[in-house]
Scaffold this active site. Structure first.
Site, PDB file in Angstrom:
ATOM      1  N   SER A  34       0.803  -1.231   0.000  1.00 21.73           N
ATOM      2  CA  SER A  34       0.000   0.000   0.000  1.00 21.73           C
ATOM      3  C   SER A  34       0.836   1.281   0.000  1.00 21.73           C
ATOM      4  O   SER A  34       0.297   2.371  -0.178  1.00 21.73           O
ATOM      5  CB  SER A  34      -0.976   0.009   1.180  1.00 21.73           C
ATOM      6  OG  SER A  34      -0.383  -0.411   2.355  1.00 21.73           O
ATOM      7  N   HIS A  89     -12.357  -0.397  15.554  1.00 17.45           N
ATOM      8  CA  HIS A  89     -12.938  -1.617  16.131  1.00 17.45           C
ATOM      9  C   HIS A  89     -12.297  -1.785  17.503  1.00 17.45           C
ATOM     10  O   HIS A  89     -11.086  -1.582  17.650  1.00 17.45           O
ATOM     11  CB  HIS A  89     -12.635  -2.813  15.210  1.00 17.45           C
ATOM     12  CG  HIS A  89     -13.224  -4.123  15.655  1.00 17.45           C
ATOM     13  ND1 HIS A  89     -14.376  -4.222  16.411  1.00 17.45           N
ATOM     14  CD2 HIS A  89     -12.809  -5.399  15.454  1.00 17.45           C
ATOM     15  CE1 HIS A  89     -14.636  -5.502  16.620  1.00 17.45           C
ATOM     16  NE2 HIS A  89     -13.706  -6.234  16.067  1.00 17.45           N
ATOM     17  N   GLU A 212     -30.704 -13.686  -5.729  1.00 17.99           N
ATOM     18  CA  GLU A 212     -31.874 -12.883  -5.336  1.00 17.99           C
ATOM     19  C   GLU A 212     -31.805 -12.384  -3.897  1.00 17.99           C
ATOM     20  O   GLU A 212     -32.603 -11.533  -3.496  1.00 17.99           O
ATOM     21  CB  GLU A 212     -33.169 -13.683  -5.552  1.00 17.99           C
ATOM     22  CG  GLU A 212     -33.560 -13.759  -7.008  1.00 17.99           C
ATOM     23  CD  GLU A 212     -35.020 -14.178  -7.182  1.00 17.99           C
ATOM     24  OE1 GLU A 212     -35.881 -13.645  -6.458  1.00 17.99           O
ATOM     25  OE2 GLU A 212     -35.278 -15.046  -8.021  1.00 17.99           O
TER      26      GLU A 212
HETATM   27  P1  NDP Z   1      -6.848  -4.153   5.948  1.00 18.16           P
HETATM   28  O1  NDP Z   1      -6.576  -5.608   6.010  1.00 18.16           O
HETATM   29  O2  NDP Z   1      -7.487  -3.624   4.718  1.00 18.16           O
HETATM   30  O3  NDP Z   1      -5.454  -3.353   6.246  1.00 18.16           O
HETATM   31  C1  NDP Z   1      -4.407  -3.444   5.361  1.00 18.16           C
HETATM   32  C2  NDP Z   1      -3.379  -2.402   5.724  1.00 18.16           C
HETATM   33  O4  NDP Z   1      -2.655  -2.810   6.901  1.00 18.16           O
HETATM   34  C3  NDP Z   1      -2.356  -2.230   4.611  1.00 18.16           C
HETATM   35  O5  NDP Z   1      -1.979  -0.872   4.526  1.00 18.16           O
HETATM   36  C4  NDP Z   1      -1.193  -3.097   5.092  1.00 18.16           C
HETATM   37  O6  NDP Z   1       0.046  -2.636   4.646  1.00 18.16           O
HETATM   38  C5  NDP Z   1      -1.268  -2.876   6.588  1.00 18.16           C
HETATM   39  N1  NDP Z   1      -0.649  -3.981   7.333  1.00 18.16           N
HETATM   40  C6  NDP Z   1      -1.109  -5.268   7.414  1.00 18.16           C
HETATM   41  N2  NDP Z   1      -0.293  -6.002   8.202  1.00 18.16           N
HETATM   42  C7  NDP Z   1       0.695  -5.169   8.623  1.00 18.16           C
HETATM   43  C8  NDP Z   1       1.831  -5.336   9.456  1.00 18.16           C
HETATM   44  N3  NDP Z   1       2.102  -6.507  10.038  1.00 18.16           N
HETATM   45  N4  NDP Z   1       2.630  -4.268   9.663  1.00 18.16           N
HETATM   46  C9  NDP Z   1       2.365  -3.086   9.095  1.00 18.16           C
HETATM   47  N5  NDP Z   1       1.304  -2.853   8.289  1.00 18.16           N
HETATM   48  C10 NDP Z   1       0.468  -3.892   8.067  1.00 18.16           C
HETATM   49  O7  NDP Z   1      -7.676  -3.738   7.262  1.00 18.16           O
HETATM   50  P2  NDP Z   1      -9.166  -3.172   7.342  1.00 18.16           P
HETATM   51  O8  NDP Z   1      -9.213  -1.816   6.751  1.00 18.16           O
HETATM   52  O9  NDP Z   1     -10.147  -4.219   6.907  1.00 18.16           O
HETATM   53  O10 NDP Z   1      -9.346  -3.049   8.933  1.00 18.16           O
HETATM   54  C11 NDP Z   1      -8.704  -2.029   9.665  1.00 18.16           C
HETATM   55  C12 NDP Z   1      -9.493  -1.805  10.951  1.00 18.16           C
HETATM   56  O11 NDP Z   1     -10.796  -1.313  10.638  1.00 18.16           O
HETATM   57  C13 NDP Z   1      -9.706  -3.063  11.779  1.00 18.16           C
HETATM   58  O12 NDP Z   1      -9.661  -2.702  13.149  1.00 18.16           O
HETATM   59  C14 NDP Z   1     -11.111  -3.498  11.403  1.00 18.16           C
HETATM   60  O13 NDP Z   1     -11.763  -4.268  12.387  1.00 18.16           O
HETATM   61  C15 NDP Z   1     -11.778  -2.137  11.247  1.00 18.16           C
HETATM   62  N6  NDP Z   1     -12.979  -2.132  10.411  1.00 18.16           N
HETATM   63  C16 NDP Z   1     -12.947  -2.695   9.170  1.00 18.16           C
HETATM   64  C17 NDP Z   1     -14.058  -2.656   8.359  1.00 18.16           C
HETATM   65  C18 NDP Z   1     -14.021  -3.195   6.945  1.00 18.16           C
HETATM   66  O14 NDP Z   1     -15.021  -3.079   6.267  1.00 18.16           O
HETATM   67  N7  NDP Z   1     -12.918  -3.748   6.452  1.00 18.16           N
HETATM   68  C19 NDP Z   1     -15.324  -2.055   8.821  1.00 18.16           C
HETATM   69  C20 NDP Z   1     -15.220  -1.394  10.096  1.00 18.16           C
HETATM   70  C21 NDP Z   1     -14.085  -1.477  10.858  1.00 18.16           C
HETATM   71  P3  NDP Z   1       0.854  -3.393   3.451  1.00 18.16           P
HETATM   72  O15 NDP Z   1       0.278  -2.894   2.173  1.00 18.16           O
HETATM   73  O16 NDP Z   1       2.244  -2.956   3.686  1.00 18.16           O
HETATM   74  O17 NDP Z   1       0.632  -4.858   3.646  1.00 18.16           O
END
Ligand code: NDP
Ligand code: MG
Length: 312
Positions: A34, A89, A212
């Protein structure tokens, strides 16, 4: 505000907050997938450590199962008295995996929908509803900070409800396990396989029990149960009202109660932690098994043929 993570929520929320005039820094691991995306979107991108050090508010939008480790190693060393740690969350705070110092605010604002919708509705001049919560108010204005971020994200145009970290965490897990993700896929697949095993064409079964669903859910979303019953035929209404309770029986409700209990008493948290300790071995197996389900194979072919499937 440092937004840590640029995935589903991170991308939508940080762009909205930046467009609303907040000073947003996106904190990411350099070289991750990302990193370049955030730069291409015109965001101010720094490493997680740099972003955490520069910001007064650190809004953590990493996958829940990674937050504990990243927080301890890359964020906590830079958190100062009077800072705010924020989430979408409550999982890691409610279950005690992240435990910031006493002089730090802990807040949440959570859109009730995926990040792509957070962004799209904002661009349309509106927003989606959300939740706000304060777990600890160290500075006396933690709720105002959470509301301000929710507003900048577009959530207050639709409206926000105040909740607690406990209520948000437990209800969110319950919803996704029993109704939204776990319940609905099992319900659909049970209907699909019942028809196919009885000799009906899988394509017909797919349209009837899966495709549906969206049309019906859209009606419920807009008009409630009564509006849906009004729009379907009288035959469908009579059949549904007399048969539905034979499917979702007391046994199904007892199952829901047990699932809720496992969330409340920490059984689920423990299992999910063990799963992550094995690098998601069972999860990978279950994903592979789902891909082999007939409904997935038939569905993919039909969605493609009908031009329904959009690429991400
Ligand atoms: P994502 O899985 O989409 O997050 C991905 C991001 O996290 C990328 O930028 C990735 O970076 C980074 N990342 C992942 N692992 C690591 C790591 N070990 N170290 C550093 N960066 C890391 O998460 P969501 O957006 O789905 O969820 C985020 C929060 O929002 C959570 O708390 C979730 O519960 C909450 N939430 C989510 C909803 C949803 O619809 N998805 C709805 C409401 C709340 P890289 O590209 O470098 O891997
Ligand atoms: Mg949810």
């Amino acid at each position: 505000i440092a937004v840590i993570g640029y995935g589903s929520q991170g991308r939508g929320q940080s762009r909205n907050m930046a467009d609303s005039g907040l000073n947003v820094i996106v904190g990411l691991r350099e070289g991750g997938s990302s990193w370049q995306k955030a730069i291409d979107d015109g965001m101010n991108v720094k490493t997680i450590e740099e972003a955490a050090e520069a910001a007064d508010i650190i809004h953590i939008l990493l996958p829940d199962e990674t937050q504990e480790k990243v927080y301890k190693e890359q964020i906590a060393p830079y958190v100062e008295a009077g800072n705010t740690i924020s989430f979408s969350h409550g999982y890691n705070i409610h279950f005690g995996l992240i435990d910031p110092a006493e002089d730090v605010n802990i807040v949440m604002f959570a859109p009730k929908g995926p990040g792509s919708m957070v962004r799209r509705t904002y661009e349309e001049g509106f927003g989606i509803p959300g939740l706000v919560a304060v777990e600890r108010d160290a500075t006396g204005d933690a709720l105002q900070l959470a509301l301000g971020m929710a507003k900048a994200c577009g959530l207050t145009k639709a409206g926000v409800l105040e909740t607690t970290f406990q209520e948000e965490t437990e209800t969110d897990l319950f919803g996704e396990q029993t109704v939204l993700c776990g319940g609905i896929t099992e319900l659909i697949n049970a209907g699909f396989t019942t028809l196919v095993e009885a000799g009906y064409q899988p394509e017909i079964a797919y349209f009837e029990t899966c495709h549906e669903v969206k049309l019906i859910v859209d009606l419920i979303y807009e008009k409630g149960f009564a509006g849906m019953w009004h729009d379907v035929s009288n035959t469908a209404e009579y059949g549904g009202l007399t048969r539905g309770k034979r499917i979702i029986t007391q046994e199904a409700k007892d199952g829901m109660k047990t699932v809720l209990k496992e969330i409340q008493d920490g059984t689920f948290k423990k299992q999910w932690a063990e799963e992550n300790a094995t690098d998601g071995a069972n999860l990978k197996e279950m994903r592979a098994a789902q891909e082999q389900e007939d409904i997935e194979i038939v569905g993919a072919r039909l969605r493609k043929a009908c031009g329904l499937q959009k690429d991400d």
